[in-house]
Write a protein that holds these residues in place. Sequence first.
Motif, PDB file in Angstrom:
ATOM      1  N   LEU A 151       0.835  -1.200   0.000  1.00  0.00           N
ATOM      2  CA  LEU A 151       0.000   0.000   0.000  1.00  0.00           C
ATOM      3  C   LEU A 151       0.871   1.252   0.000  1.00  0.00           C
ATOM      4  O   LEU A 151       0.601   2.222  -0.708  1.00  0.00           O
ATOM      5  N   SER A 152       1.936   1.224   0.791  1.00  0.00           N
ATOM      6  CA  SER A 152       2.840   2.372   0.869  1.00  0.00           C
ATOM      7  C   SER A 152       3.579   2.586  -0.444  1.00  0.00           C
ATOM      8  O   SER A 152       3.872   3.730  -0.823  1.00  0.00           O
ATOM      9  N   ALA A 153       3.875   1.490  -1.148  1.00  0.00           N
ATOM     10  CA  ALA A 153       4.640   1.580  -2.394  1.00  0.00           C
ATOM     11  C   ALA A 153       3.899   2.338  -3.491  1.00  0.00           C
ATOM     12  O   ALA A 153       4.514   2.808  -4.447  1.00  0.00           O
ATOM     13  N   THR A 154       2.590   2.478  -3.368  1.00  0.00           N
ATOM     14  CA  THR A 154       1.835   3.223  -4.376  1.00  0.00           C
ATOM     15  C   THR A 154       2.163   4.702  -4.352  1.00  0.00           C
ATOM     16  O   THR A 154       1.961   5.406  -5.342  1.00  0.00           O
ATOM     17  N   GLY A 155       2.673   5.193  -3.211  1.00  0.00           N
ATOM     18  CA  GLY A 155       2.945   6.618  -3.092  1.00  0.00           C
ATOM     19  C   GLY A 155       1.711   7.458  -2.873  1.00  0.00           C
ATOM     20  O   GLY A 155       1.782   8.690  -2.860  1.00  0.00           O
ATOM     21  N   ASN A 156       0.569   6.798  -2.680  1.00  0.00           N
ATOM     22  CA  ASN A 156      -0.696   7.524  -2.536  1.00  0.00           C
ATOM     23  C   ASN A 156      -1.036   7.853  -1.083  1.00  0.00           C
ATOM     24  O   ASN A 156      -2.059   8.506  -0.842  1.00  0.00           O
ATOM     25  N   PHE A 157      -0.190   7.400  -0.152  1.00  0.00           N
ATOM     26  CA  PHE A 157      -0.501   7.596   1.259  1.00  0.00           C
ATOM     27  C   PHE A 157       0.731   8.122   1.988  1.00  0.00           C
ATOM     28  O   PHE A 157       1.829   7.591   1.843  1.00  0.00           O
ATOM     29  N   ASP A 158       0.531   9.184   2.769  1.00  0.00           N
ATOM     30  CA  ASP A 158       1.627   9.726   3.567  1.00  0.00           C
ATOM     31  C   ASP A 158       1.943   8.815   4.743  1.00  0.00           C
ATOM     32  O   ASP A 158       3.096   8.707   5.152  1.00  0.00           O
ATOM     33  N   ARG A 159       0.920   8.201   5.291  1.00  0.00           N
ATOM     34  CA  ARG A 159       1.152   7.329   6.443  1.00  0.00           C
ATOM     35  C   ARG A 159       0.042   6.282   6.532  1.00  0.00           C
ATOM     36  O   ARG A 159      -1.110   6.560   6.193  1.00  0.00           O
ATOM     37  N   ILE A 160       0.413   5.098   6.994  1.00  0.00           N
ATOM     38  CA  ILE A 160      -0.535   4.003   7.180  1.00  0.00           C
ATOM     39  C   ILE A 160      -0.302   3.442   8.574  1.00  0.00           C
ATOM     40  O   ILE A 160       0.748   2.857   8.852  1.00  0.00           O
ATOM     41  N   SER A 161      -1.251   3.648   9.462  1.00  0.00           N
ATOM     42  CA  SER A 161      -1.128   3.109  10.815  1.00  0.00           C
ATOM     43  C   SER A 161      -2.133   1.975  10.997  1.00  0.00           C
ATOM     44  O   SER A 161      -3.205   1.982  10.383  1.00  0.00           O
ATOM     45  N   HIS A 162      -1.770   1.035  11.822  1.00  0.00           N
ATOM     46  CA  HIS A 162      -2.642  -0.129  12.038  1.00  0.00           C
ATOM     47  C   HIS A 162      -2.471  -0.630  13.455  1.00  0.00           C
ATOM     48  O   HIS A 162      -1.415  -0.473  14.075  1.00  0.00           O
ATOM     49  N   ARG A 163      -3.517  -1.227  13.982  1.00  0.00           N
ATOM     50  CA  ARG A 163      -3.452  -1.835  15.301  1.00  0.00           C
ATOM     51  C   ARG A 163      -4.531  -2.898  15.423  1.00  0.00           C
ATOM     52  O   ARG A 163      -5.526  -2.879  14.688  1.00  0.00           O
ATOM     53  N   LEU A 164      -4.314  -3.817  16.339  1.00  0.00           N
ATOM     54  CA  LEU A 164      -5.251  -4.914  16.587  1.00  0.00           C
ATOM     55  C   LEU A 164      -5.939  -4.717  17.928  1.00  0.00           C
ATOM     56  O   LEU A 164      -5.298  -4.356  18.916  1.00  0.00           O
ATOM     57  N   ILE A 165      -7.239  -4.952  17.958  1.00  0.00           N
ATOM     58  CA  ILE A 165      -7.976  -4.897  19.222  1.00  0.00           C
ATOM     59  C   ILE A 165      -8.935  -6.080  19.286  1.00  0.00           C
ATOM     60  O   ILE A 165      -9.295  -6.663  18.260  1.00  0.00           O
ATOM     61  N   ASN A 166      -9.333  -6.417  20.493  1.00  0.00           N
ATOM     62  CA  ASN A 166     -10.333  -7.468  20.701  1.00  0.00           C
ATOM     63  C   ASN A 166     -11.728  -6.845  20.712  1.00  0.00           C
ATOM     64  O   ASN A 166     -11.958  -5.849  21.383  1.00  0.00           O
ATOM     65  N   THR A 167     -12.638  -7.424  19.974  1.00  0.00           N
ATOM     66  CA  THR A 167     -14.025  -6.973  19.974  1.00  0.00           C
ATOM     67  C   THR A 167     -14.920  -8.182  20.204  1.00  0.00           C
ATOM     68  O   THR A 167     -14.452  -9.323  20.249  1.00  0.00           O
ATOM     69  N   ASP A 168     -16.214  -7.916  20.337  1.00  0.00           N
ATOM     70  CA  ASP A 168     -17.161  -9.020  20.511  1.00  0.00           C
ATOM     71  C   ASP A 168     -17.167  -9.933  19.290  1.00  0.00           C
ATOM     72  O   ASP A 168     -17.491 -11.123  19.385  1.00  0.00           O
TER      73      ASP A 168
END
Length: 760
Positions: free
Chosen positions: A387-404
């Motif tokens: 996704l970053s290699a496209t050059g279309n995004f300044d930043r990509i953040s991600h995180r995992l959480i527990n949900t129902d």
Amino acid sequence: MSIPQHIKIKLISLFLLFMSFGFLTAQEENSLSKKIDSLPKDVKVGLVLSGGGAKGLAHIGALKVIEDLGIRIDHIGGTSMGAIVGSLYASGYNAKQLDSIFRSADFDAFIQDELPRRAKTFYEREDAEKYAITLPFDNFKIDLPKGLSKGQNFYNQFSRYTQHVNRIRNFDSLPIPFFCMATNIENGSPVLLDKGYLPEAVSASSALPSVFSPVEVDGVLMTDGGVTNNYPVKEIKQKGAEIVIGIDVQDSLMLRKELNSVTNIMLQISNFRTINDMKDKAPKTDVYIKPSIKDFSVISFDQAEDIIAAGEKAAFDQYEKLKQIKQMQKEPPRNIEVESISDSLNIDIMSITGNNAYTRSYILGKLKLKSPANTTYQKLNEGINNLSATGNFDRISHRLINTDGGNALLLNVKESDNKMLFRFALHYDDLLQTAALINLTRKRLLFNNDIFSFDLALGDNIRYNVDYYIDKGYYWSIGLNSRFYKFDKDIDVDFLSEFGEAPDLVGINSINIDYQDFTTSLYFETLFKQTFSLGVGAEYKRLRILSDTFGEDDDQMPRTVFDDSDYWSVFGYLKLDTYDNKYFPTKGFLFDGDIHAYLFSSDFSNNFSQFSIAKATFGYATPVTRRLSFNLNLEAGTKIGNNNVPSLDFLLGGFGAKMINNFIPFYGYDFIGITGESFAKTLVTLDYEIFNKNHINVSANFANVGNKLFTTGDWLSSPEYTGYAFGYGLETFAGPIQVKFTYSPELDESEWFFSVGFWF
């Protein structure tokens, strides 16, 4: 024997100096003792870690000593590199684990944000392996990028190392309470970060200006905390620390003779404030550890062992003071140790936010990920890199959480405001000669996920290339390409025999041909099993081959035209490319299969009938030793049907990585040195990287070329053509510089080939 008076005076002075030093040291220790005595038992200890780039690795050495003494750290505050080391320590890693992590880290990849080649689509790889310089060009005004790196590689890796605490939003709830300092880049004020998502906070604190792009956290654009507060001693006391241990790895002022570059001068200017601040901050530190690291720079990551050792020595120098602190603690250190990091990952739900211009399907297509999924952190990071290699995004953040509903992957993207790019490159080779490439790229021209690119190569042979591509991720993407290539080349007169009867050429051994190719194609392509690229399309080609060797003004022998036809065809292709480097691969596979069915022609020679051309390339590269790699390349092609269009026969010879139509590189022979309707070729190369980015290589290629080669079985016979090459290659930011000396036993002749810059 009496001692001379002047020697007596010197000995007395030395004795008094020694006594005064001992008195001051004792006074400092007594001062610390008095402070400890005035505090309640089980004192709370705060640890301050300053910024300093690679010099911050000294923090690890000092932590080893602190840890061995059994001192319990109750609060950690850090800036920049101090935030990186401090946050990992606060999340549960011990000093030994930190040593292992940082020794194995590829800091060049972190700083330069180099994305692995496999992270890019075939279109993006060709795009990235063409230009030396890329600059923002919105509103037709050249600008400079926000930083050399987006910090995406660092963010990805740091997220993995802190996955065990990714659900903690209040940094006081970490195994050791933690905070870091950043700087509001809009108003220049310091920002204390003690809540949120740990990788985002640490990325903001360590976003070194001009190297890393600013990081937006909760709507505030932030840069390196060292700009405003590189040693947060006041803040850690406000957090409740009663005793402060500080490790200071900041630069000292350089001498005049060292101010010999713009970089050093700018660094000196930025150090004025931080060094001046330490006049007030150092005395507020109860145990001040200052490693001797003047011989290292902020980018001396390759000297990690020496820097860590310097931190360890500096902490040992404060051993007695540290020992006093330990004696005033009742409770032992928190016995938390991070176990080996699991790479497995279960994703039940995916949430994407921040995308306005780019669709969810486009983003998922680049991630190569659909939920629910059982995947790994490595594959997730590869998807983020895609996704970053496209050059279309300044930043990509991600995180995992527990949900129902299970594990949810929350992906937040910051789309780039930059829509237009100006790019530039230079190139020389023996066929196309010199060229300066000027490119204009416009994203989101008609649709949110499209890209328009126009190349103009100015030089000995003017040519252009136009691409328009609509990237639809998992679905069929659409591409339109138009190109024009031309070159002049002296070739063997035997080439004329391919085109029937030749004029009387007494005394002429070679002729000069003018080769022109204009091609426009429309194609559709998609990923097949997330690895192969499968495509189909239609193509129009105008091919013009002529020679002025015999003299345009000669009434007896007018200009010779070999072909001046229009061709219409349909085609299909299948590609696989896992090479780690296009020009000097050390590992990976390559497969490129293509078939063109030529259906119609304007028929310059009045003898056209439908025919097809099929060709395929297979490549395999593998490391033999750390610096030696082996590369095998098998290539074959054949014409099926009509034999009356010699201009589209296979033309072997020369050296290059950008060959149009059916030009095939072959060492030992000049360009267009061998012609035929079918061929089978083997190339073997051994490449040795004598030192970083410098290569020497030896190659041998063998081929059989002829008509009906595969129906007669002649392709399996002993090779009719052989060639050998010895070369040197240098990888530069503008592309490879390569020199090849080649030799053919059949011709008993040698050829030199040169190439400078990316091929285009």
